[in-house]
Scaffold this motif. Structure first.
Motif, PDB file in Angstrom:
ATOM      1  N   GLY A  13      24.360  -9.418   6.065  1.00  0.00           N
ATOM      2  CA  GLY A  13      26.118  -8.920   7.040  1.00  0.00           C
ATOM      3  C   GLY A  13      25.998  -7.848   6.872  1.00  0.00           C
ATOM      4  O   GLY A  13      27.346  -7.377   6.714  1.00  0.00           O
ATOM      5  N   LYS A  14      25.478  -6.764   7.372  1.00  0.00           N
ATOM      6  CA  LYS A  14      25.973  -5.476   7.395  1.00  0.00           C
ATOM      7  C   LYS A  14      26.414  -4.992   9.117  1.00  0.00           C
ATOM      8  O   LYS A  14      26.313  -4.291   9.287  1.00  0.00           O
ATOM      9  N   ALA A  15      25.990  -6.243  10.204  1.00  0.00           N
ATOM     10  CA  ALA A  15      26.463  -5.994  11.379  1.00  0.00           C
ATOM     11  C   ALA A  15      26.412  -7.598  12.042  1.00  0.00           C
ATOM     12  O   ALA A  15      25.698  -8.397  11.131  1.00  0.00           O
ATOM     13  N   LEU A  16      27.628  -7.483  12.562  1.00  0.00           N
ATOM     14  CA  LEU A  16      27.856  -8.438  13.558  1.00  0.00           C
ATOM     15  C   LEU A  16      27.028  -9.559  14.478  1.00  0.00           C
ATOM     16  O   LEU A  16      26.900 -10.305  15.074  1.00  0.00           O
ATOM     17  N   TYR A  17      27.073  -7.818  15.203  1.00  0.00           N
ATOM     18  CA  TYR A  17      25.743  -8.228  16.205  1.00  0.00           C
ATOM     19  C   TYR A  17      24.758  -7.184  16.375  1.00  0.00           C
ATOM     20  O   TYR A  17      25.005  -6.292  15.759  1.00  0.00           O
ATOM     21  N   VAL A  18      23.739  -7.590  17.686  1.00  0.00           N
ATOM     22  CA  VAL A  18      23.247  -6.507  17.335  1.00  0.00           C
ATOM     23  C   VAL A  18      22.903  -5.691  19.818  1.00  0.00           C
ATOM     24  O   VAL A  18      23.261  -6.705  20.089  1.00  0.00           O
ATOM     25  N   GLY A  19      22.418  -5.275  19.945  1.00  0.00           N
ATOM     26  CA  GLY A  19      22.731  -4.159  21.242  1.00  0.00           C
ATOM     27  C   GLY A  19      21.179  -3.136  21.459  1.00  0.00           C
ATOM     28  O   GLY A  19      20.412  -3.435  20.484  1.00  0.00           O
ATOM     29  N   ILE A  20      21.205  -2.888  22.254  1.00  0.00           N
ATOM     30  CA  ILE A  20      19.961  -1.897  22.705  1.00  0.00           C
ATOM     31  C   ILE A  20      20.466  -0.799  24.073  1.00  0.00           C
ATOM     32  O   ILE A  20      21.438  -1.214  24.383  1.00  0.00           O
ATOM     33  N   SER A  21      19.625  -0.387  23.615  1.00  0.00           N
ATOM     34  CA  SER A  21      19.976   1.160  24.544  1.00  0.00           C
ATOM     35  C   SER A  21      19.174   1.759  25.089  1.00  0.00           C
ATOM     36  O   SER A  21      17.839   2.499  24.535  1.00  0.00           O
ATOM     37  N   SER A  22      19.584   1.821  26.825  1.00  0.00           N
ATOM     38  CA  SER A  22      18.514   2.735  27.468  1.00  0.00           C
ATOM     39  C   SER A  22      16.677   2.011  27.208  1.00  0.00           C
ATOM     40  O   SER A  22      15.442   2.962  27.456  1.00  0.00           O
ATOM     41  N   TYR A  23      16.855   0.624  27.297  1.00  0.00           N
ATOM     42  CA  TYR A  23      16.039   0.246  27.482  1.00  0.00           C
ATOM     43  C   TYR A  23      15.060  -1.150  28.397  1.00  0.00           C
ATOM     44  O   TYR A  23      16.150   0.038  30.143  1.00  0.00           O
ATOM     45  N   SER A  24      14.306  -0.184  29.465  1.00  0.00           N
ATOM     46  CA  SER A  24      13.787  -1.290  30.617  1.00  0.00           C
ATOM     47  C   SER A  24      14.494  -1.956  30.811  1.00  0.00           C
ATOM     48  O   SER A  24      14.631  -3.697  30.359  1.00  0.00           O
ATOM     49  N   PRO A  25      14.327  -3.378  32.081  1.00  0.00           N
ATOM     50  CA  PRO A  25      14.443  -4.625  32.468  1.00  0.00           C
ATOM     51  C   PRO A  25      13.340  -5.188  31.506  1.00  0.00           C
ATOM     52  O   PRO A  25      13.994  -6.531  31.138  1.00  0.00           O
ATOM     53  N   GLU A  26      12.379  -4.957  32.565  1.00  0.00           N
ATOM     54  CA  GLU A  26      11.273  -5.408  31.599  1.00  0.00           C
ATOM     55  C   GLU A  26      11.168  -5.261  29.612  1.00  0.00           C
ATOM     56  O   GLU A  26      11.243  -6.518  29.227  1.00  0.00           O
ATOM     57  N   ARG A  27      11.656  -4.805  29.248  1.00  0.00           N
ATOM     58  CA  ARG A  27      11.398  -4.929  27.988  1.00  0.00           C
ATOM     59  C   ARG A  27      12.800  -4.828  27.059  1.00  0.00           C
ATOM     60  O   ARG A  27      12.896  -6.145  26.087  1.00  0.00           O
ATOM     61  N   THR A  28      13.967  -5.270  28.120  1.00  0.00           N
ATOM     62  CA  THR A  28      15.201  -6.012  28.031  1.00  0.00           C
ATOM     63  C   THR A  28      15.066  -7.299  28.054  1.00  0.00           C
ATOM     64  O   THR A  28      15.685  -7.677  26.785  1.00  0.00           O
ATOM     65  N   ARG A  29      14.128  -8.019  28.378  1.00  0.00           N
ATOM     66  CA  ARG A  29      13.640  -9.626  28.210  1.00  0.00           C
ATOM     67  C   ARG A  29      13.004  -9.423  27.128  1.00  0.00           C
ATOM     68  O   ARG A  29      13.997 -10.721  26.318  1.00  0.00           O
ATOM     69  N   GLU A  30      11.637  -9.220  26.669  1.00  0.00           N
ATOM     70  CA  GLU A  30      11.099  -8.983  26.024  1.00  0.00           C
ATOM     71  C   GLU A  30      12.176  -8.828  24.788  1.00  0.00           C
ATOM     72  O   GLU A  30      11.947  -9.438  23.556  1.00  0.00           O
ATOM     73  N   ALA A  31      13.349  -7.857  24.308  1.00  0.00           N
ATOM     74  CA  ALA A  31      13.913  -7.959  23.186  1.00  0.00           C
ATOM     75  C   ALA A  31      14.908  -9.315  23.560  1.00  0.00           C
ATOM     76  O   ALA A  31      14.782  -9.310  21.925  1.00  0.00           O
ATOM     77  N   ALA A  32      15.270  -9.429  24.446  1.00  0.00           N
ATOM     78  CA  ALA A  32      16.532 -10.584  23.890  1.00  0.00           C
ATOM     79  C   ALA A  32      15.573 -11.754  23.560  1.00  0.00           C
ATOM     80  O   ALA A  32      15.448 -12.886  22.896  1.00  0.00           O
TER      81      ALA A  32
END
Length: 343
Positions: free
Chosen positions: A160-179
């Motif tokens: 309950g300390k964050a409602l949503y999450v994000g990432i910054s400066s991730y490559s497209p490939e690493r973005t897919r993995e993170a998602a």
């Protein structure tokens, strides 16, 4: 005199859907990377935040180490919240981040669960908040398993300390993995915050299409290329500019080649009836996959100039072709090494 917000602040306010989520963001959001720290004038920053809210800006973006000194932007923002926005918290979308260096030793940087969650707790304390709306992994950390970093973001939501999450400066490939990892945790990836401007166009190659496919929003930081895409440097380097200070703005950004591009772009902006900063922001927002442009502001005058960009967001095909003659990557992407795992 106590602050009373503009009663008509939403009458003409615009908002854009953040990916396929239920959240909308203003087309221009305010970031507190510069100008809001302990070394800055508190009342100036306070006036900027008030003015932004009065003009329909609902999203304010911070990070643990914004200042200087580190943490002071969050402290000042927390004080402004207590003084002016105590009754308006539910109208605000507040984000913070952790990933870059914050305190000494091995646990004060990176993407470990220990660092991210400890930093989030400190950010909440500095701002006097029970939760933030978006918590980001501020940078990729190749030496930390991505499962651990994304697991920490998911844990922040479950706590309950964050409602949503994000990432910054991730490559497209690493973005897919993170998602993918976040989805397995039952916490969707809301948003990506990459650097993007007319002089730093890396996200066009693959990231924007990746975000569209994943249903993830995009908030572009440094759309003015740290002030290069403004009228500030058209006739030299002002004494109070970021280029004169020690910091992230590197002197070689002001090469004659870059300045020729900036001057040419400024002429196009004049023909459109805009300042260069306004055109630069509008250009970033020309792509509907970009949810919001994240700006900074030294004072209310700068803020107003940037917010007025939304008055003319359309470009003709001829204008875009002319802009493309000068809007090219010019090696100002300070976050490339982090994205590629070499920082």
């Amino acid at each position: 005199m106590s602050y009373v917000p503009n009663a008509k602040r939403y009458d003409e306010a615009q908002f854009r859907r953040c990916g396929r989520s239920g959240i909308v963001l203003p087309p221009v959001s305010l970031g507190l990377w510069q100008n809001f720290g302990g070394a800055d004038v508190f009342e100036t920053g306070r006036a900027v935040i008030r003015r932004a809210f009065d003009r329909g800006v609902t999203h304010f973006d911070l990070a643990n180490n914004y200042g200087p000194p580190y943490g002071s932007a969050e402290e000042n923002f927390g004080e402004i919240l207590r003084k002016d926005f105590r009754d308006h918290r539910n109208e605000l979308l507040i984000s913070s981040k952790a990933g870059w260096d914050m305190w000494p030793g091995p646990y004060g940087i990176g993407g470990s669960r220990k660092y991210l969650l400890a930093s989030l707790d400190e950010s909440l304390q500095r701002m006097g908040l029970e939760y933030i709306d978006i918590f980001y992994s501020h940078r990729p950390s190749p030496d930390v398993p991505l499962e651990e970093t994304m697991g920490a973001l998911a844990q922040a939501v479950r706590q309950g300390k964050a409602l949503y999450v994000g990432i910054s400066s991730y490559s497209p490939e690493r973005t897919r993995e993170a998602a993918h990892i976040l989805k397995s945790e039952g916490v969707p990836l809301l948003i990506h915050q990459p650097s993007y401007s007319m002089l730093n166009r890396w996200i066009e190659e693959e990231l924007l299409s990746t975000l569209e496919e994943l249903g993830v929003g995009c908030i572009a930081f440094s759309p003015l290329a740290q002030g290069l895409l403004t009228n500030k440097y058209l006739n030299g380097v002002p004494e109070n500019s970021r280029a004169k200070a020690e910091g992230s703005f590197q002197k070689d950004f002001l090469s004659e080649g870059n300045l020729k591009r900036v001057r040419a772009l400024n002429e196009i902006a004049k023909e459109r009836g805009q300042t260069l900063a306004q055109m630069a922001i509008a250009w970033v927002l020309r792509d509907k996959r970009v949810t919001s442009a994240l700006i900074g502001a030294r004072n209310v005058e700068q803020l107003d100039d940037s917010l007025d960009a939304v008055q003319l967001l359309q470009f003709t095909t001829a204008e875009l072709h002319e802009i493309d003659r000068y809007a090219q990557d010019v090696a100002i992407d300070l976050w490339k090494d982090a994205r590629e795992g070499t920082a």
